[in-house]
Motif scaffolding. Structure first.
Motif, PDB file in Angstrom:
ATOM      1  N   GLN A 194     -67.054  28.388   9.717  1.00 26.02           N
ATOM      2  CA  GLN A 194     -67.019  27.869   8.351  1.00 26.02           C
ATOM      3  C   GLN A 194     -68.273  27.039   8.060  1.00 26.02           C
ATOM      4  O   GLN A 194     -68.943  27.246   7.056  1.00 26.02           O
ATOM      5  CB  GLN A 194     -65.767  26.998   8.153  1.00 26.02           C
ATOM      6  CG  GLN A 194     -64.481  27.783   8.023  1.00 26.02           C
ATOM      7  CD  GLN A 194     -63.930  28.302   9.349  1.00 26.02           C
ATOM      8  OE1 GLN A 194     -64.451  28.008  10.422  1.00 26.02           O
ATOM      9  NE2 GLN A 194     -62.876  29.088   9.281  1.00 26.02           N
ATOM     10  N   SER A 195     -68.618  26.088   8.938  1.00 23.81           N
ATOM     11  CA  SER A 195     -69.730  25.185   8.643  1.00 23.81           C
ATOM     12  C   SER A 195     -71.044  25.943   8.580  1.00 23.81           C
ATOM     13  O   SER A 195     -71.974  25.555   7.885  1.00 23.81           O
ATOM     14  CB  SER A 195     -69.800  24.078   9.696  1.00 23.81           C
ATOM     15  OG  SER A 195     -70.170  24.593  10.953  1.00 23.81           O
ATOM     16  N   LEU A 199     -67.435  31.982   7.185  1.00 27.49           N
ATOM     17  CA  LEU A 199     -66.068  32.072   6.678  1.00 27.49           C
ATOM     18  C   LEU A 199     -65.869  31.014   5.615  1.00 27.49           C
ATOM     19  O   LEU A 199     -66.549  29.984   5.604  1.00 27.49           O
ATOM     20  CB  LEU A 199     -65.055  31.832   7.808  1.00 27.49           C
ATOM     21  CG  LEU A 199     -64.893  32.890   8.895  1.00 27.49           C
ATOM     22  CD1 LEU A 199     -63.819  32.447   9.880  1.00 27.49           C
ATOM     23  CD2 LEU A 199     -64.520  34.248   8.301  1.00 27.49           C
ATOM     24  N   ASN A 201     -64.448  27.888   3.568  1.00 27.56           N
ATOM     25  CA  ASN A 201     -64.102  26.565   4.071  1.00 27.56           C
ATOM     26  C   ASN A 201     -62.608  26.251   4.011  1.00 27.56           C
ATOM     27  O   ASN A 201     -62.170  25.274   4.592  1.00 27.56           O
ATOM     28  CB  ASN A 201     -64.887  25.496   3.302  1.00 27.56           C
ATOM     29  CG  ASN A 201     -66.290  25.352   3.877  1.00 27.56           C
ATOM     30  OD1 ASN A 201     -66.518  25.629   5.051  1.00 27.56           O
ATOM     31  ND2 ASN A 201     -67.221  24.925   3.049  1.00 27.56           N
TER      32      ASN A 201
HETATM   33  C1  LIG Z   1     -68.608  24.959   4.018  1.00 33.19           C
HETATM   34  O1  LIG Z   1     -69.040  23.625   3.893  1.00 33.19           O
HETATM   35  C2  LIG Z   1     -70.264  23.320   4.521  1.00 33.19           C
HETATM   36  C3  LIG Z   1     -70.579  21.858   4.291  1.00 33.19           C
HETATM   37  O2  LIG Z   1     -69.503  21.085   4.601  1.00 33.19           O
HETATM   38  C4  LIG Z   1     -71.380  24.181   3.958  1.00 33.19           C
HETATM   39  O3  LIG Z   1     -72.591  23.906   4.640  1.00 33.19           O
HETATM   40  C5  LIG Z   1     -71.005  25.628   4.130  1.00 33.19           C
HETATM   41  O4  LIG Z   1     -71.994  26.449   3.567  1.00 33.19           O
HETATM   42  C6  LIG Z   1     -69.654  25.897   3.488  1.00 33.19           C
HETATM   43  N1  LIG Z   1     -69.288  27.268   3.766  1.00 33.19           N
HETATM   44  C7  LIG Z   1     -69.008  28.131   2.808  1.00 33.19           C
HETATM   45  C8  LIG Z   1     -68.668  29.523   3.225  1.00 33.19           C
HETATM   46  O5  LIG Z   1     -69.035  27.825   1.641  1.00 33.19           O
END
Ligand SMILES: *[C@@H]1O[C@H](CO)[C@@H](O)[C@H](O)[C@H]1NC(C)=O
Ligand SMILES: *[C@@H]1O[C@H](CO)[C@@H](O)[C@H](O)[C@H]1NC(C)=O
Ligand SMILES: *[C@@H]1O[C@H](CO)[C@@H](O)[C@H](O)[C@H]1NC(C)=O
Ligand SMILES: *[C@@H]1O[C@H](CO)[C@@H](O)[C@H](O)[C@H]1NC(C)=O
Length: 631
Positions: A194-195, A199, A201
């Motif tokens: 995710q980070s 995927l 968040n």
């Molecule tokens: C999820 O959050 C992080 C920051 O907390 C960000 O860098 C990342 O791109 C996000 N992922 C998505 C898939 O949006």
């Protein structure tokens, strides 16, 4: 990486490679690949796989290990969980049963683990070095780099607004820091699919790592054929590139002034290694084993090329790699693990075989993966990590000492000291297995990189961010028994340590996995906590069952002959040190244990050697018969 993918995407028709999503392992369409290219997430979120050939040997990038699921075994593929995750809302750590937050990690650590220095009477430092090295094969270092380099502000105002920051708070009554003004230790959330942007968040955070989840020496050979060919291979006689300095053989060094060896004391300490994987400059143990293994590779490749002059570079390189991986696994499974967990225990569990012949328990339905819990529970080893490095000369005379935490990311220190550190590795005891942690590890674990760093506290905090189930659920998984009161834990934890846990946790269900392991009794016949044992045994079995190229298998591409396997079975860390350790001419045969009665130091000539003659290819038609094939 971006460009390689771009190029191969364009030339996809001829390269015939297929693009898969790293998390799900599903094939991606051209359109989906383009979205990742645009977002620059191809490195993490995509695996490119050339068509599998069932007769091909072990690939550098781990693909095609499982022929049904070609990406499993590759970098950036998911770890599995032994138990389903348990989080609070928004995937924050769960609260205590009472609804309040769990006790501060630092206060649990200072309560359950005392600080001090007690040397062990059995294990050597070499055991802890090898342990960290071998586990590093399936991990990556980005989580530490993250809070030291990329987000160094977690204890500052800015950290409060960055979701990645999860600093450890130090309470006012802290036994050490009540005398200082330090109230916070930097830490970042583990990187996840995710980070990193693979995927959404709003899905359960799943850890992402850069190594292959297979024990294939990613630290030496990297994870990409292209990068390894460029950076590491000499492309002659199967050898790895090398440099000589101070009369010693080293891996290639970084050519730019900017390097990862942040603690090199300039201008004297310049050496920093540039290998396909970042693990070559890290904490001391892996640093040493990378240098030694690098040499072992070239030594074996040289003998093989004399033995089989008709073999080309590729054949020499990949055969040597296969032998080096097998030697390392033989030491890991048959020497280090029995020392820690008990030989009879591991035979009974089926992790190791009591016979020297082949064994084959491969099952293509089990995916080559690492459990999320496997590396996490082994961070218990921080409690047996000695803080002081003692150095000796080749005659065993003590010379000097240095703080180990001050040598992290400081490869340059080794240039003048490697022989003394090598001698110390099998002469100095590890720290005792005793519920006591070395103050360097628990207060300044990152040395000069941080003002204060308690590695054990960070280990506990990360448990919570991985969403690990409560300790008692892991106990149930391991023993089948249900635990509902603190007293139920008496079978695995001594009464005085149950008292300590009660001081911090209101309910037995609140106990964190790591805290339970810190407090646990040791497994019968071994020297590790019972739950650590259970988690590690599960993984080691899975590794043997799921790795199609496992060295003990007779039915794998380029399998060893029985004669060859019997030579691999002779591997020992003592023989390894005799082969590649600086100034090592004598050593005890069981070098993970201190020398003593029944394990007396002796000349390397009396240590059993691996002989490469069984690798002789008679089709080469050479007449040479005076080659020394001993490693
Ligand atoms: C999820 O959050 C992080 C920051 O907390 C960000 O860098 C990342 O791109 C996000 N992922 C998505 C898939 O949006
Ligand atoms: C793209 O991603 C790679 C790997 O994460 C990174 O090294 C590189 O700097 C990124 N490039 C751009 C233009 O952001
Ligand atoms: C370790 O590093 C710290 C910070 O650079 C320094 O103050 C200390 O003297 C060093 N200790 C040793 C034994 O080198
Ligand atoms: C946290 O990181 C900052 C920035 O690198 C540093 O100044 C500070 O000393 C660190 N905190 C501790 C307790 O080490």
């Amino acid at each position: 990486m971006y460009y390689y993918l771009l190029i191969s995407l364009v030339s996809r028709a001829c390269a015939q490679s297929v693009f898969y999503e790293s998390y799900s392992g599903n094939v991606l369409s051209n359109e989906e690949v383009k979205v990742h290219l645009k977002k620059n997430t191809t490195f993490w979120c995509i695996n490119e796989v050339l068509p599998c050939n069932p007769y091909e040997g072990r690939r550098l990038d781990g693909t095609c290990n499982n022929l049904k699921y070609p990406t499993r075994g590759a970098p950036h593929t998911p770890q599995y969980r032994l138990l389903p995750p348990e989080y609070d809302k928004d995937f924050e750590p769960k609260t205590a049963k009472s609804g309040e937050p769990l006790p501060l990690s630092r206060s649990v650590r200072t309560t359950v683990l005392a600080e001090g220095r007690v040397p062990d009477s059995r294990f050597t430092q070499l055991l802890t070095y090898f342990w960290v090295y071998v586990i590093g094969d399936v991990l990556s270092v980005h989580d530490t780099v993250n809070y030291i380099r990329w987000k160094p502000y977690c204890c500052q105002e800015r950290g409060k607004t960055d979701k990645a920051c999860i600093p450890n708070i130090i309470p006012d009554d802290d036994p050490v820091h009540r005398f200082s003004s330090v109230r916070c230790m930097n830490l970042t959330r583990p990187e996840s699919f995710q980070s990193i942007g693979c995927l959404k968040n709003d899905t359960v955070p799943e850890r992402i790592v850069t190594s292959t989840p297979i024990f294939d020496l990613s630290q030496i050979y990297g994870m990409s054929l292209k990068i390894t060919n460029e950076k590491a291979r000499l492309l002659k006689k199967g050898m790895l590139k090398f440099e000589m300095e101070n009369g010693k053989l080293w891996p290639p060094s970084t050519k730019t002034p900017v390097n990862l060896c942040l603690l090199n004391q300039m201008p004297y300490e310049k050496r920093c290694h540039d290998t396909p994987d970042a693990g070559a400059n890290s904490v001391l143990g892996p640093n040493l084993f990378v240098i030694w293994t690098w040499r072992l590779h070239n030594r074996i490749a040289t003998i093989l090329s004399e033995l089989n002059p008709c073999w080309d570079d590729d054949r020499l390189f990949f055969t040597t790699r296969d032998i080096v991986i097998a030697i390392t696994m033989q030491i890991y499974f048959y020497e280090m693990s029995p020392a820690l967990m008990g030989f009879d225990n591991l035979v009974r569990e089926g992790v190791i075989s009591p016979y020297k012949e082949f064994r084959d328990i491969y099952d293509e339905n089990i995916l080559p993966q690492v459990s999320l819990e496997f590396p996490a529970v082994q961070r218990w080893a921080h409690t047996i990590q000695e803080g002081k490095l003692k150095m000796y000369d080749a005659n065993g005379n003590y010379l000097k000492e240095h703080r180990i935490v001050n040598i992290t990311l400081r490869t340059g220190y080794l240039v003048d000291n490697l022989e003394y550190i090598t001698q110390g590795a099998f002469r100095q005891p590890a720290a005792k297995v005793d519920y006591i942690i070395d103050p360097d590890v628990s207060e300044t674990g990152l040395g000069p990189h941080q003002l204060a760093a308690d590695l054990a506290t960070s280990d506990l905090t990360k448990n919570r961010y991985f969403g690990f189930a409560p300790y008692i659920k892991y106990r149930k998984l391991c023993s089948g028994k249900t635990y509902s009161t603190f007293e139920d834990l008496l079978d695995v934890i001594d009464p005085q340590r149950i008292e300590l846990l009660k001081e911090k946790y209101k309910s037995v269900e609140d106990i964190d996995l790591m805290a339970g392991i810190w407090a646990e009794k040791l497994v019968k016949g071994g020297s590790v906590p019972v739950t650590l044992y259970c988690v590690v045994v599960e993984q080691m079995l899975r590794t043997v069952i799921s790795d199609r190229h496992w060295y003990e298998r007779p039915n794998r591409p380029n399998a060893f002959s029985l004669e060859q396997l019997l030579e691999i079975r002779k591997a020992s860390v003592a023989q390894f040190m005799c082969a590649v350790g600086d100034t090592v001419t004598e050593i005890q045969p069981h070098a993970f244990f201190l020398a003593g009665k029944g394990n007396e130091m002796r000349s390397c000539k009396q240590i059993q050697k691996i002989n490469l003659w069984p690798w002789k290819d008679f089709s080469c038609n050479t007449k040479q018969d005076n080659i020394n094939c001993d490693i």
